[in-house]
Write a protein that holds these residues in place. Sequence first.
Motif, mmCIF file in Angstrom:
data_model
loop_
_atom_site.group_PDB
_atom_site.id
_atom_site.type_symbol
_atom_site.label_atom_id
_atom_site.label_comp_id
_atom_site.label_asym_id
_atom_site.label_seq_id
_atom_site.Cartn_x
_atom_site.Cartn_y
_atom_site.Cartn_z
ATOM 1 N N ASP A 36 3.083 -23.378 8.275
ATOM 2 C CA ASP A 36 4.507 -23.047 8.257
ATOM 3 C C ASP A 36 5.181 -23.404 6.929
ATOM 4 N N ILE A 37 4.839 -24.558 6.388
ATOM 5 C CA ILE A 37 5.416 -25.009 5.112
ATOM 6 C C ILE A 37 4.272 -25.485 4.219
ATOM 7 N N ALA A 38 4.167 -24.918 3.038
ATOM 8 C CA ALA A 38 3.109 -25.314 2.111
ATOM 9 C C ALA A 38 3.164 -26.822 1.871
ATOM 10 N N PRO A 39 2.002 -27.502 1.811
ATOM 11 C CA PRO A 39 1.991 -28.955 1.637
ATOM 12 C C PRO A 39 2.830 -29.449 0.461
ATOM 13 N N ILE A 40 2.827 -28.710 -0.652
ATOM 14 C CA ILE A 40 3.597 -29.176 -1.804
ATOM 15 C C ILE A 40 5.098 -29.069 -1.541
ATOM 16 N N GLY A 211 3.356 -20.782 -7.208
ATOM 17 C CA GLY A 211 3.816 -19.685 -6.365
ATOM 18 C C GLY A 211 3.916 -20.034 -4.899
ATOM 19 N N LYS A 212 4.282 -21.288 -4.612
ATOM 20 C CA LYS A 212 4.328 -21.767 -3.230
ATOM 21 C C LYS A 212 5.749 -21.883 -2.680
ATOM 22 N N THR A 213 6.754 -21.592 -3.477
ATOM 23 C CA THR A 213 8.128 -21.826 -3.034
ATOM 24 C C THR A 213 8.533 -20.923 -1.877
ATOM 25 N N HIS A 214 7.871 -19.772 -1.744
ATOM 26 C CA HIS A 214 8.235 -18.852 -0.668
ATOM 27 C C HIS A 214 7.499 -19.166 0.632
ATOM 28 N N GLU A 215 6.541 -20.091 0.591
ATOM 29 C CA GLU A 215 5.747 -20.413 1.783
ATOM 30 C C GLU A 215 6.462 -21.466 2.627
ATOM 31 N N VAL A 216 7.624 -21.092 3.139
ATOM 32 C CA VAL A 216 8.437 -21.997 3.945
ATOM 33 C C VAL A 216 8.966 -21.239 5.157
ATOM 34 N N SER A 217 8.595 -21.695 6.342
ATOM 35 C CA SER A 217 9.124 -21.164 7.597
ATOM 36 C C SER A 217 9.690 -22.332 8.397
ATOM 37 N N ILE A 221 7.560 -27.314 14.197
ATOM 38 C CA ILE A 221 6.492 -28.167 13.655
ATOM 39 C C ILE A 221 6.726 -28.447 12.172
ATOM 40 N N GLY A 222 7.098 -27.418 11.402
ATOM 41 C CA GLY A 222 7.310 -27.609 9.970
ATOM 42 C C GLY A 222 8.454 -28.548 9.667
ATOM 43 N N VAL A 223 9.614 -28.303 10.293
ATOM 44 C CA VAL A 223 10.779 -29.163 10.065
ATOM 45 C C VAL A 223 10.517 -30.571 10.585
ATOM 46 N N GLY A 224 9.876 -30.665 11.756
ATOM 47 C CA GLY A 224 9.567 -31.983 12.312
ATOM 48 C C GLY A 224 8.653 -32.785 11.414
#
Length: 306
Positions: A36-40, A211-217, A221-224
């Motif tokens: 959901d959200i890239a580790p970086i 190029g990971k800035t767009h890998e955010v949903s 689970i991601g926000v938590g």
Amino acid sequence: MIPERRNADAFAIQTMTGLCVIWGIQQVAVKLAAPDIAPIMQAFGRNLIAAVLLGLWMCWRGGWEGLRQGTLKGGAVAGVLCAAEFFFIAQGLVYTSASHMAVFLYTAPIFSALALHFLLPSERLRRLQWLGIAVCFGGILLCFGGGFDLAGMDSRMLLGDFFGVLAGLSWGMTTVAVRTTRLSEAPPSLTLFYQMFVAALLLPLAAMVLGKTHEVSFTAIGVGSVLFQGVVVSFFSYFCWFWLLRRYLASNLAVFSFMTPMFGIAFGVLILGEPLSLNFVGGAVLVLAGITLVSSEQWIRRKLRR
């Protein structure tokens, strides 16, 4: 007035166990939320949240006076190294397992002990500690020498494990920066703020390059995961750790802190279903044994005398 530091009691042991559980599960949380959200990007959010909370805490309780003590240069160095640590953790978790990262990250005391041996006369290594360093690096070689297929997925895991060692190196050098600059006399909250703030500035730049800035949903689970890392790990648990250090002997607490990789391995297997190879298990045992010898040498010698 700071109370006299004492040996670990039942309260300290229980608190350290809780902290090790928190620290052990954090890599699993990153891996779990990676789709959901890239580790970086998780690392960026974590450090941004922690920096804001630390800044508000210091506005309320104080701690900014360290800025007038010439700590800015050391803080910048520590911050860059902290950003490097989180970068290597984030990239490493793309390729390797959370359980592997939990072990390799905790090689940090080995690197800091080696550097401080040459920089500070008071930090000279003793024979038992040199043995620990040899055992630790032997464990790393065993982990890396387990028959990886360099043409397949195992080569990716090998790269991720290497990033884990680099993360441990960066963490160890952060400790060296703190010990050898004016940060050694600064309030712990300011030292933490420097690290989190600079990392929050640099990690988005690294994410843009990759190029990971767009890998955010923004899923639950991601926000938590990001909230857990920023509020519970980087803010709450670190303050608990420093609170314990002001009241208990550091050598006692360091022994219990080595439960963290064990929890990391256990959570990785139980939650993520990560496989464990025999060479990794054997290497991990050697790594943790070496770290214990280096970081708890005085405590071990006292126990042996008794």
